[in-house]
Design an enzyme around this catalytic site. Structure first.
Site, PDB file in Angstrom:
ATOM      1  N   SER B  45      -9.758  -4.094   5.926  1.00 44.25           N
ATOM      2  CA  SER B  45      -8.361  -4.496   6.080  1.00 44.25           C
ATOM      3  C   SER B  45      -7.568  -3.199   6.199  1.00 44.25           C
ATOM      4  O   SER B  45      -7.695  -2.308   5.350  1.00 44.25           O
ATOM      5  CB  SER B  45      -7.910  -5.304   4.868  1.00 44.25           C
ATOM      6  OG  SER B  45      -6.617  -5.813   5.102  1.00 44.25           O
ATOM      7  N   GLU B  46      -6.753  -3.081   7.234  1.00 42.35           N
ATOM      8  CA  GLU B  46      -6.224  -1.758   7.584  1.00 42.35           C
ATOM      9  C   GLU B  46      -5.184  -1.218   6.592  1.00 42.35           C
ATOM     10  O   GLU B  46      -4.800  -0.061   6.674  1.00 42.35           O
ATOM     11  CB  GLU B  46      -5.698  -1.727   9.026  1.00 42.35           C
ATOM     12  CG  GLU B  46      -4.527  -2.631   9.341  1.00 42.35           C
ATOM     13  CD  GLU B  46      -4.967  -3.990   9.875  1.00 42.35           C
ATOM     14  OE1 GLU B  46      -6.092  -4.418   9.564  1.00 42.35           O
ATOM     15  OE2 GLU B  46      -4.159  -4.614  10.588  1.00 42.35           O
ATOM     16  N   ASN B  47      -4.738  -2.061   5.654  1.00 40.27           N
ATOM     17  CA  ASN B  47      -3.883  -1.506   4.602  1.00 40.27           C
ATOM     18  C   ASN B  47      -4.709  -0.764   3.552  1.00 40.27           C
ATOM     19  O   ASN B  47      -4.137  -0.149   2.651  1.00 40.27           O
ATOM     20  CB  ASN B  47      -3.022  -2.599   3.949  1.00 40.27           C
ATOM     21  CG  ASN B  47      -3.853  -3.703   3.338  1.00 40.27           C
ATOM     22  OD1 ASN B  47      -4.835  -4.153   3.916  1.00 40.27           O
ATOM     23  ND2 ASN B  47      -3.486  -4.124   2.144  1.00 40.27           N
ATOM     24  N   SER B  87      -7.425   4.921   6.225  1.00 42.69           N
ATOM     25  CA  SER B  87      -7.832   3.663   6.831  1.00 42.69           C
ATOM     26  C   SER B  87      -7.839   3.764   8.355  1.00 42.69           C
ATOM     27  O   SER B  87      -8.783   3.322   9.025  1.00 42.69           O
ATOM     28  CB  SER B  87      -6.882   2.552   6.389  1.00 42.69           C
ATOM     29  OG  SER B  87      -7.284   1.333   6.941  1.00 42.69           O
TER      30      SER B  87
END
Lengths: 232, 218
Positions: B45-47, B87
């Site tokens: 998840s890119e967060n 990320s």
């Protein structure tokens, strides 16, 4: 150790003036510096440029600073959850610079690494590339993106000490860590201010050299934007 | 014809053991429900999560633990957490093997438009531009035609682009199509009960049909 401790948010925000550029940590409402936002509203500083991945919701986070019309410009990657934001943007009161999320995070980080610009493929061939230098390296195009120059960075950490060392918790690390390194002056509010020596040096996320002012925050609401659950 | 879960189920067959996978919002999120037992993957998840788990049980939500859609999630044993710059570092460095995302339009040379409709409120691109610019393999999950009945598989995108020459595969309610490096949508599979002619009618871009096109097994 050098002492970065200040009494409260009001003291931490000293020197923030109209028209300045401020990085604001958090992703959505996760890990936002709640105490500093409240103090900034009380302070009434205007015409701010805010570098923040999102713009909060109408009644929480940066949305509160939009309600009071203290923000002149937002530099963000995604701003969809805020009706007042939409109104100000469509009426032209609010300037908005949309930046790809990875580019946004990296431009914050680079300010803390002393790297003035970096090449990224994100946005090549799109409107994000308009007006930017493009370099071709080994057959591939890259956009040159600049490090941010922010007068202040305001972040929220889980734990910190008076030397300014910070540890973030879970996905509240998000933009807080790169931004904590990116401000000319970095302000950190923490959920737990701990005595010197309690943080394990190996586990520190942001070394205190990057942090100029730190204070114990209080009354965290930690609002959840999308509460999703499954049944037991 | 497939429903949303059908599209997700078909895409899940493209997810292979050992992959790090980023799932976009919407149909792509559903793909996680159909990854077979024994196929070990980690969701990014890119967060800032690798090894993202399902939604928490009621009462166990943690405001500090959300996914890129800002939904409360959990972590699986062996997961890791990192900041937003790192990320996108792992995305840019192509450590994430597969990106699955939705689209408004895809062109026959693999351009994608999925972030902006002129005249409508623009919410922003989020991480989509970074993801499509760097992912080695991009699968688009979308409806074949838009609400007005117009094809979303076009010779050239009309909407503002998110990325260029990046989409490798498209799965719609009608078909699975590969985007060929030299241009064109190659029809790979038909959805159950859908004819090549149905797909041809719904595809405005160059459709390449070779031999008998099998019906998909899901």
């Amino acid at each position: 150790m050098i002492n970065k401790l200040v009494a409260n948010a009001e003291e931490a925000l000293k020197g923030i003036e109209d028209g300045m550029t401020i990085m604001m940590g958090g992703f959505g409402l996760c890990g936002i510096p709640e105490n500093s936002i409240t103090a900034l509203i009380k302070k009434g500083t205007k015409n701010l440029t805010c570098i923040s991945n999102n713009a909060g919701v109408d009644d929480f986070g940066l949305g509160l600073l939009l309600q009071t019309k203290q923000i002149k410009k937002m530099i963000s990657s995604y701003v969809g959850e805020n009706a007042e934001f939409e109104r100000q943007m469509l009426s032209g009161e609010l300037e908005v610079d949309l930046v790809p999320q990875g580019t946004l995070a990296t431009r914050c980080m680079m300010a803390g690494y002393g790297i003035p610009f970096f090449p990224t493929p994100a946005g090549v061939g799109t409107e994000v590339a308009i007006g930017k230098q493009i370099i071709n390296w080994k057959g591939r195009d890259y956009l040159m993106e600049e490090a941010f120059e922010a007068d202040f960075a305001i972040v929220k950490a889980w734990k910190g000490d008076s030397a300014g060392n910070l540890i973030f918790r879970s996905t509240a690390r998000n933009f807080n860590q790169p931004m904590s390194m990116g401000g000319k002056i970095t302000i950190a509010e923490v959920e737990h201010l701990v005595p010197l020596g309690e943080l394990v040096p190996d586990q520190i996320h942001t070394p205190g050299i990057y942090v100029h002012r730190i204070f114990q925050g209080s009354n965290y609401e930690k609002r959840i934007e999308q509460r999703t659950v499954r049944k037991k | 014809m497939l429903d949303k879960n059908g599209i997700a189920k078909r895409i899940a067959k493209e997810v292979k053991d050992g992959m790090y996978v980023n799932l976009g919002i919407g149909i792509p999120t559903l793909v996680a429900n159909f990854i077979p037992e024994g196929v070990n993957v980690e969701l990014q998840s890119e967060n800032g999560i690798l090894g993202m788990g399902p939604f928490p049980f009621e009462g166990e939500e943690d405001a500090d633990l959300i996914n890129a859609g800002k939904q409360t999630v959990t972590l699986l044993p062996g997961s890791s957490i990192f900041d937003s710059a790192l990320s996108f570092g792992m995305i840019r460095a192509q450590k994430v093997h597969l990106t699955i995302l939705g689209a408004m339009e895809v062109s026959e040379n693999g351009d994608i438009a999925n972030w902006k409709i002129p005249g409508k409120m623009v919410k922003g691109m989020g991480g989509a531009m970074d993801l499509v610019a760097s992912a080695k393999n991009i699968i688009v999950a979308m409806q074949h035609v838009n609400k007005a009945g117009e094809s979303k598989l076009l010779p050239k995108c009309d909407l503002p682009l998110t990325g260029i020459r990046c989409v490798k595969k498209i799965v719609t309610e009608l078909a699975v199509l590969d985007v060929l490096p030299e241009g064109g949508f190659k029809l790979v599979e038909r959805a159950p009960g859908v004819s090549v002619e149905d797909i041809r009618k719904a595809t405005a871009g160059k459709l390449i049909v070779e031999g008998d096109v099998p019906e998909m097994v899901i």
